[in-house]
Design an enzyme around this catalytic site. Structure first.
Site, PDB file in Angstrom:
ATOM      1  N   CYS A 126       0.872  -1.121   0.163  1.00 48.92           N
ATOM      2  CA  CYS A 126      -0.016  -0.153  -0.039  1.00 48.92           C
ATOM      3  C   CYS A 126       0.770   1.273   0.136  1.00 48.92           C
ATOM      4  CB  CYS A 126      -0.958   0.129   1.140  1.00 48.92           C
ATOM      5  SG  CYS A 126      -1.831   1.638   1.586  1.00 48.92           S
ATOM      6  N   CYS A 155      -0.185   3.990   2.679  1.00 49.50           N
ATOM      7  CA  CYS A 155       0.185   3.660   4.017  1.00 49.50           C
ATOM      8  C   CYS A 155       1.847   4.144   4.037  1.00 49.50           C
ATOM      9  CB  CYS A 155       0.251   2.094   3.900  1.00 49.50           C
ATOM     10  SG  CYS A 155      -1.344   1.539   3.946  1.00 49.50           S
TER      11      CYS A 155
END
Length: 324
Positions: free
Chosen positions: A79, A82
């Site tokens: 991700c 993230c």
């Protein structure tokens, strides 16, 4: 418990008088026990950010949330957003100096937690205060917005629940955080541990049997009830063809088993409200034994999510309207 953008809505519910009193009592008890044991309770700044998995969630998040608000960062290695958000949260956890604890959960390794929180996408950030969860935000966010949300969270923890935070000592050694008081071993702890180990190893049949063994002796054991519901759900979806299940459900709206199978997949995929809605609609369309079969499966899915989840509460009301 659907993720929202930078909202502390839901905090009013958390501040209910009874919940606040219980949380304050737990916090005072934890502080008193620490003082009685002669410890300062101080932790290292490095211990303000912890990695949490399913096995340690109760100890590291739920129990610690009686002392300090716990912010949960749901992330994954793949991700990209993230990788931008997580370092900001980690830096702020240290800067806030014990006013909140940051728990990082890798969703790839902890699918059940992702499902239980109803995560639809990552990054997703939640908080747990005095054992109660609330969504903070989903997706990337600016630091100013994050600070505002954290300030509100800390204020709620202090004013409503008496959570004064953790004592941080820059000289303390990492890993020196005081452990939560260990409860006495229960009569079924060995069987429950065996069930967890079976789940971890992919032995779903063994896990189901282990949980049933506990419930045979202790029918009210909540941990075994939840574990059994989760293990049976995973067992039902193991090896199925998701595309075929969804085709069958779309082509055969009156087929009870097709709708039940699709609802199981919905829930495992984190689409909690879709699963509940599908079965409630099926209840409305059926009668007799078919209706009872759907009702029973819906009650089983309620056990998986948890009775206090607002989506379960809303679905119970909808089910009652459909039945009566």
């Amino acid at each position: 418990m659907q993720p929202r953008n930078m909202s502390m809505s839901g905090v009013v519910d958390l501040a209910a008088v009874k919940a606040a009193q219980e949380a304050k009592a737990k916090a005072e008890q934890a502080r008193a026990q620490s003082a009685q044991e002669g410890g300062t309770g101080a932790i290292s700044p490095a211990d303000l950010v912890i990695d949490v998995d399913e096995a340690g969630f109760e100890r590291d998040v739920l129990q610690r949330s009686a002392e300090v608000p716990v912010v949960i960062d749901f992330w994954a290695e793949w991700c990209e957003p993230c990788k931008q958000l997580s370092p900001v949260l980690e830096r702020l956890a240290v800067e806030y100096n014990g006013r909140f604890l940051l728990a990082k959960i890798d969703v790839d390794a902890n699918q059940m937690l992702m499902q239980q929180f109803g995560i639809q996408g990552i990054p997703a950030v939640f908080a747990v205060v005095a054992g109660q969860a609330l969504p903070l935000f989903q997706g990337a966010a600016g630091e100013a917005q994050i600070r505002q949300t954290l300030d509100q969270l800390v204020q709620v923890g202090e004013q409503r629940f008496g959570l004064t935070g953790l004592t941080v000592d820059p000289e303390a050694q990492p890993g020196g955080a005081p452990a939560a008081p260990e409860r006495p071993a229960g009569p079924h702890d060995g069987l429950l541990e065996a069930a967890v180990q079976a789940l971890d190893s992919g032995d779903l049949s063994g896990a189901v049997q282990a949980y049933k063994n506990v419930l045979n002796e202790d029918p009210a054991n909540e941990e075994a009830k939840l574990g059994l519901a989760q293990a049976e759900l995973l067992q039902r979806v193991q090896g199925v063809d998701p595309q075929q299940v969804r085709r069958d459900a779309a082509d055969k709206p009156a087929d009870v088993q097709a709708q039940i199978a699709a609802a199981d997949l919905d829930l495992v995929g984190g689409h909690v409200e879709d699963a509940f809605g599908r079965l409630i609609e099926t209840v409305q369309r059926t009668v007799g034994d078919d209706r009872d079969t759907v009702r029973v499966r819906l009650l089983e899915l309620f056990e998986v999510v948890g009775p206090d989840d607002p989506r379960v509460i809303a679905a119970r009301r909808a089910l009652a309207r459909a039945l009566f």
